[in-house]
Write a protein that holds these residues in place. Structure first.
Motif, PDB file in Angstrom:
ATOM      1  N   ASP A  22       4.137  27.278  37.848  1.00 50.42           N
ATOM      2  CA  ASP A  22       4.451  26.538  39.067  1.00 50.42           C
ATOM      3  C   ASP A  22       3.365  25.486  39.322  1.00 50.42           C
ATOM      4  OD1 ASP A  22       5.868  25.752  41.308  1.00 50.42           O
ATOM      5  OD2 ASP A  22       4.849  27.162  42.635  1.00 50.42           O
ATOM      6  N   ALA A  23       3.145  24.675  38.291  1.00 49.23           N
ATOM      7  CA  ALA A  23       2.133  23.619  38.379  1.00 49.23           C
ATOM      8  C   ALA A  23       2.509  22.629  39.477  1.00 49.23           C
ATOM      9  CB  ALA A  23       2.030  22.900  37.031  1.00 49.23           C
ATOM     10  N   ASP A  24       1.487  22.070  40.117  1.00 45.26           N
ATOM     11  CA  ASP A  24       1.732  21.120  41.208  1.00 45.26           C
ATOM     12  C   ASP A  24       1.827  19.675  40.698  1.00 45.26           C
ATOM     13  OD1 ASP A  24       1.438  23.087  43.411  1.00 45.26           O
ATOM     14  OD2 ASP A  24      -0.569  23.267  42.573  1.00 45.26           O
ATOM     15  N   MET A  25       1.247  19.434  39.536  1.00 49.20           N
ATOM     16  CA  MET A  25       1.267  18.084  38.944  1.00 49.20           C
ATOM     17  C   MET A  25       1.387  18.276  37.437  1.00 49.20           C
ATOM     18  SD  MET A  25      -2.152  16.790  40.880  1.00 49.20           S
ATOM     19  CE  MET A  25      -3.139  18.207  40.526  1.00 49.20           C
ATOM     20  N   ILE A  26       2.154  17.410  36.803  1.00 52.38           N
ATOM     21  CA  ILE A  26       2.266  17.514  35.346  1.00 52.38           C
ATOM     22  C   ILE A  26       2.230  16.131  34.718  1.00 52.38           C
ATOM     23  CG2 ILE A  26       3.719  18.248  33.405  1.00 52.38           C
ATOM     24  CD1 ILE A  26       4.740  20.475  35.282  1.00 52.38           C
ATOM     25  N   GLY A  27       1.276  15.939  33.823  1.00 56.25           N
ATOM     26  CA  GLY A  27       1.142  14.665  33.123  1.00 56.25           C
ATOM     27  C   GLY A  27       1.527  14.830  31.657  1.00 56.25           C
ATOM     28  N   ILE A  28       2.432  13.965  31.203  1.00 50.53           N
ATOM     29  CA  ILE A  28       2.878  14.034  29.813  1.00 50.53           C
ATOM     30  C   ILE A  28       2.299  12.844  29.045  1.00 50.53           C
ATOM     31  CG2 ILE A  28       4.916  14.011  28.287  1.00 50.53           C
ATOM     32  CD1 ILE A  28       4.536  16.548  30.029  1.00 50.53           C
TER      33      ILE A  28
ATOM     34  N   ALA B  56      11.334  13.925  32.235  1.00 51.21           N
ATOM     35  CA  ALA B  56      12.546  13.980  33.066  1.00 51.21           C
ATOM     36  C   ALA B  56      13.001  15.426  33.274  1.00 51.21           C
ATOM     37  CB  ALA B  56      13.657  13.154  32.415  1.00 51.21           C
ATOM     38  N   LEU B  57      12.945  16.209  32.214  1.00 48.80           N
ATOM     39  CA  LEU B  57      13.340  17.622  32.341  1.00 48.80           C
ATOM     40  C   LEU B  57      12.420  18.362  33.311  1.00 48.80           C
ATOM     41  CD1 LEU B  57      14.279  18.655  28.701  1.00 48.80           C
ATOM     42  CD2 LEU B  57      15.676  19.022  30.738  1.00 48.80           C
ATOM     43  N   ILE B  58      11.141  18.017  33.257  1.00 49.16           N
ATOM     44  CA  ILE B  58      10.169  18.650  34.157  1.00 49.16           C
ATOM     45  C   ILE B  58      10.522  18.314  35.607  1.00 49.16           C
ATOM     46  CG2 ILE B  58       7.736  18.606  34.876  1.00 49.16           C
ATOM     47  CD1 ILE B  58       7.112  18.207  31.807  1.00 49.16           C
ATOM     48  N   ARG B  59      10.886  17.061  35.865  1.00 50.95           N
ATOM     49  CA  ARG B  59      11.278  16.682  37.239  1.00 50.95           C
ATOM     50  C   ARG B  59      12.489  17.505  37.688  1.00 50.95           C
ATOM     51  NH1 ARG B  59       9.120  15.561  41.394  1.00 50.95           N
ATOM     52  NH2 ARG B  59       8.183  13.573  40.783  1.00 50.95           N
ATOM     53  N   ILE B  60      13.443  17.679  36.778  1.00 45.00           N
ATOM     54  CA  ILE B  60      14.665  18.398  37.166  1.00 45.00           C
ATOM     55  C   ILE B  60      14.346  19.880  37.439  1.00 45.00           C
ATOM     56  CG2 ILE B  60      16.964  19.108  36.345  1.00 45.00           C
ATOM     57  CD1 ILE B  60      16.972  16.338  34.799  1.00 45.00           C
ATOM     58  N   LEU B  61      13.400  20.429  36.672  1.00 44.14           N
ATOM     59  CA  LEU B  61      13.075  21.856  36.831  1.00 44.14           C
ATOM     60  C   LEU B  61      12.086  22.133  37.961  1.00 44.14           C
ATOM     61  CD1 LEU B  61      12.838  22.993  33.113  1.00 44.14           C
ATOM     62  CD2 LEU B  61      14.508  23.724  34.793  1.00 44.14           C
ATOM     63  N   LEU B  62      11.094  21.240  38.128  1.00 45.49           N
ATOM     64  CA  LEU B  62      10.076  21.478  39.177  1.00 45.49           C
ATOM     65  C   LEU B  62      10.202  20.333  40.191  1.00 45.49           C
ATOM     66  CD1 LEU B  62       8.198  22.479  36.318  1.00 45.49           C
ATOM     67  CD2 LEU B  62       7.013  23.335  38.313  1.00 45.49           C
ATOM     68  N   LYS B  63      11.209  20.378  40.952  1.00 44.72           N
ATOM     69  CA  LYS B  63      11.719  19.236  41.723  1.00 44.72           C
ATOM     70  C   LYS B  63      10.702  18.489  42.591  1.00 44.72           C
ATOM     71  CE  LYS B  63      16.107  21.638  41.774  1.00 44.72           C
ATOM     72  NZ  LYS B  63      16.397  21.100  40.444  1.00 44.72           N
ATOM     73  N   ASP B  64       9.835  19.248  43.281  1.00 48.79           N
ATOM     74  CA  ASP B  64       9.008  18.610  44.316  1.00 48.79           C
ATOM     75  C   ASP B  64       7.577  18.315  43.879  1.00 48.79           C
ATOM     76  OD1 ASP B  64       8.020  21.119  44.069  1.00 48.79           O
ATOM     77  OD2 ASP B  64       8.565  21.816  46.058  1.00 48.79           O
ATOM     78  N   ILE B  65       7.294  18.404  42.597  1.00 49.13           N
ATOM     79  CA  ILE B  65       5.900  18.230  42.158  1.00 49.13           C
ATOM     80  C   ILE B  65       5.544  16.744  42.017  1.00 49.13           C
ATOM     81  CG2 ILE B  65       5.908  20.448  40.954  1.00 49.13           C
ATOM     82  CD1 ILE B  65       5.954  18.757  38.314  1.00 49.13           C
ATOM     83  N   ASN B  66       4.265  16.475  41.760  1.00 52.43           N
ATOM     84  CA  ASN B  66       3.828  15.102  41.498  1.00 52.43           C
ATOM     85  C   ASN B  66       3.745  14.875  39.991  1.00 52.43           C
ATOM     86  OD1 ASN B  66       3.527  13.957  44.113  1.00 52.43           O
ATOM     87  ND2 ASN B  66       1.772  15.323  44.430  1.00 52.43           N
ATOM     88  N   ILE B  67       4.342  13.768  39.559  1.00 57.00           N
ATOM     89  CA  ILE B  67       4.391  13.468  38.121  1.00 57.00           C
ATOM     90  C   ILE B  67       3.920  12.034  37.893  1.00 57.00           C
ATOM     91  CG2 ILE B  67       5.893  13.249  36.092  1.00 57.00           C
ATOM     92  CD1 ILE B  67       7.742  15.326  37.245  1.00 57.00           C
ATOM     93  N   PRO B  68       2.833  11.854  37.155  1.00 54.98           N
ATOM     94  CA  PRO B  68       2.368  10.483  36.904  1.00 54.98           C
ATOM     95  C   PRO B  68       3.145   9.785  35.779  1.00 54.98           C
ATOM     96  CG  PRO B  68       0.850  12.043  35.920  1.00 54.98           C
ATOM     97  CD  PRO B  68       1.905  12.868  36.610  1.00 54.98           C
ATOM     98  N   ALA B  69       3.302   8.474  35.977  1.00 53.26           N
ATOM     99  CA  ALA B  69       3.714   7.597  34.871  1.00 53.26           C
ATOM    100  C   ALA B  69       2.417   7.339  34.136  1.00 53.26           C
ATOM    101  CB  ALA B  69       4.300   6.315  35.431  1.00 53.26           C
ATOM    102  N   THR B  70       2.228   7.936  32.970  1.00 45.43           N
ATOM    103  CA  THR B  70       0.875   7.987  32.391  1.00 45.43           C
ATOM    104  C   THR B  70       0.480   6.699  31.655  1.00 45.43           C
ATOM    105  OG1 THR B  70       1.696   9.052  30.362  1.00 45.43           O
ATOM    106  CG2 THR B  70       0.941  10.508  32.122  1.00 45.43           C
ATOM    107  N   THR B  71      -0.823   6.529  31.552  1.00 43.77           N
ATOM    108  CA  THR B  71      -1.383   5.366  30.859  1.00 43.77           C
ATOM    109  C   THR B  71      -0.951   5.352  29.392  1.00 43.77           C
ATOM    110  OG1 THR B  71      -3.278   5.643  32.306  1.00 43.77           O
ATOM    111  CG2 THR B  71      -3.574   4.149  30.476  1.00 43.77           C
TER     112      THR B  71
END
Ligand code: SAM
Length: 323
Positions: free
Chosen positions: A204-210, A240-255
């Motif tokens: 249940d990570a709060d932020m995920i960077g790919i 995108a799959l992470i957004r669908i599964l962990l709906k309310d988290i913060n996800i960066p558009a990474t460098t």
């Protein structure tokens, strides 16, 4: 909730309709606001030897630098003047900074009424606790890959179990905990990427960077040939799959996404991402934080223009996860 088999099927197919679905989920759960996090890369010294990373201590072809505590705090003040609500302190695993020094820096930065994220690697429970007590709010520590064998090969003298323990320690201490993985590593399978995604859900990570893996010439993986387009597309799908599964988290558009595709961050923002981390480190050091070649160190004004160009807004709050 997707099963592992469904995730594998989606990641393996040419159908990219989940990108649109992720964008809709992003809009529904975290809205149109984009959170800007001011990134300060304060030291490129590192005592690790990760096979993919240009900061590894065995790389002698890098000019090392570290900012003084005073310079770090001055840069944080600059971020505050720019209107940024979160500051991210990132470095290699640099033993030069004692716990006491780091806590002092954290305390000073917290006086600016900003959220503070640390990304300084593996530490003990007690060290994480002292940073938290000093005021740190968030911590970024990518698992990199959940394939234990691959993890072992890529991270000499490191322990997969310890990295997992670090992440659970951070959670138990009340940090907003960020993690993530690299995509496109040698020998990495679609199945293991599916395991990565399910691990993020379990934590249940709060932020995920790919991060799409980008070979660095002065590392053992320097000659590994990657297909940039394939790697980018797969990274976006994982995100995108992470957004669908962990709906309310913060996800960066990474460098790294922007580095391998000139339109990478915009595509990411339209496929589930809601965070950008503009690099506010002094120009003199930005290029020396050379984790992979051609790292895009985006200017904050250009970042803002991009955001407005796709009809999105810039958040005026600290951007904590709203569960
Ligand atoms: N030392 C801290 C840590 O280990 O979390 C933070 C610094 S580390 C350089 C930040 C991230 O850079 C890593 O988590 C890794 O995923 C990413 N990175 C390093 N080398 C990379 C490469 N060749 N391609 C893409 N990302 C890379």
């Amino acid at each position: 909730m997707y099963s592992k088999e469904e995730i594998i099927k989606i990641l393996s197919s040419n159908d990219d309709s989940i990108l649109k679905k992720a964008d809709e989920t992003r809009k529904q759960y975290v809205g149109n606001d984009i959170h800007l996090r001011g990134l300060i890369e304060f030291s490129n010294y590192c005592n690790r030897t990760c096979y993919y990373c240009g900061l590894r201590y065995k790389n002698k072809n890098i000019e090392r630098y570290r900012l003084s505590p005073e310079d770090i705090i001055n840069t944080a003040n600059y971020a505050k003047r720019l209107g940024l609500k979160t500051i991210v302190l990132q470095s290699g695993e640099d033993v030069f900074f004692s716990n006491k020094t780091l806590c002092k820096i954290i305390e000073e930065i917290k006086k600016l009424d900003v959220a503070l994220t640390l990304s300084i690697g593996e530490k003990t429970y007690e060290e994480y606790k002292s940073f938290k007590d000093a005021g740190a709010d968030r911590y970024l520590l990518r698992i990199e890959t959940t394939d234990k064998n691959l993890y072992k090969v890529l991270h000499p003298n490191m322990s997969y179990e310890n990295r997992i323990e670090c992440l659970y320690n951070l959670k138990s201490l009340g940090y907003e905990t960020g993690t993530g993985c690299l995509v496109g590593l040698p020998e990495q399978t679609i199945e293991s990427l599916a395991d990565d995604i399910l691990f993020f859900k379990e934590l249940d990570a709060d932020m995920i960077g790919i991060g799409p893996f980008i070979p660095h010439p002065n590392t053992p993986l320097g000659d590994f040939k990657i297909n940039l387009k394939k790697n980018f597309d797969l990274s976006i799908k994982v995100m995108a799959l992470i957004r669908i599964l962990l709906k309310d988290i913060n996800i960066p558009a990474t460098t790294a996404m922007e580095t391998i595709n000139p339109n990478g961050q915009i595509i990411a923002l339209q496929s589930g991402a809601n965070v950008i981390m503009p690099n506010i480190t002094n120009d003199e050091y930005k290029t020396k934080y050379n984790i992979y070649p051609n790292k895009q160190n985006q200017d904050i004004l250009i970042t803002k223009e991009k955001i407005y160009s796709i009809g999105r807004t810039i958040s005026d709050n600290k951007g904590f996860r709203c569960k």
